[in-house]
Design a protein around this motif. Structure first.
Motif: not given
Length: 209
Positions: A74-79
């Motif tokens: 799991k990796v959190w990708s953010c915009c």
């Protein structure tokens, strides 16, 4: 005088309650990790991530999505909030004020981004899928001279990955590019005068936490 010990039944009941809360909490966390979760991340002024600190100047918070299929992956990708995620980038459709190519470039820059750079059919389809058919949108492509097209981020311009309307580019004095929709033809690129006022599409790389 010796203190009386609490009844054994009450102690067991209290222990079971604690375990129940712990198990339920763990289950909820597991579901969140296994599913594709979405959270809002509020910027912290003391964050050690330099890019996050810089973006805090332009945006108050991020919308983050979990990526990966296993908990360990799991990796959190953010915009930034209200930006659209696709691939490794975030996209923002600027429709509040039509502007020239240079002004549109500045608006993107003031948000820590640049005018969109398109390198694949999938990306073109994604972008046109969130645009209105009755407007034109500046992209980060311009004629650097002698019809030498150049992307704003200096990535190579490949003729094999372009989406010009039939007959475009058409005029030497039209040095900037928009995406627009033509009836019965669909979406494509069109060269226009850089001083024309249009909407625009901004792009930035995702933030990874």
């Amino acid at each position: 005088m010796m203190q009386e010990k609490p009844p054994q039944g009450k102690a067991v009941c209290w222990t079971l309650r604690l375990w129940s809360v712990a198990v339920i909490s763990m289950l909820l966390l597991s579901v969140c990790f296994i599913a594709s979760c979405k959270v809002t991340y509020q910027f912290m002024m003391d964050t050690p991530n330099r890019r996050l600190s810089k973006l805090h100047t332009y945006h108050s918070n991020l919308t983050c999505f979990s990526e990966g299929t296993m908990v360990s992956d799991k990796v959190w990708s953010c915009c930034p909030k209200d930006w659209k995620p696709f691939g490794s980038h975030c996209y923002f459709i600027s429709t509040d004020l039509e502007a020239s190519w240079n002004k549109s470039k500045e608006k993107c820059s003031h948000m820590g981004a640049h005018l969109v750079v398109i390198h694949s059919q999938e990306e073109q389809d994604f972008i046109t899928g969130i645009l209105k058919t009755d407007a034109g949108y500046f992209i980060g492509l311009l004629d650097a001279g002698d019809r030498q097209w150049q992307w704003i981020d200096q990535t190579p311009y490949k003729k094999s990955a372009t989406f010009w309307h039939k007959g475009e580019p058409s005029n030497d004095y039209e040095k900037c590019v928009i995406i627009n929709h033509r009836k019965s033809i669909g979406w494509g690129w069109n060269d226009i005068d850089c001083s024309d006022k249009e909407n625009s599409v901004c792009q930035m790389k995702k933030i990874y936490l």
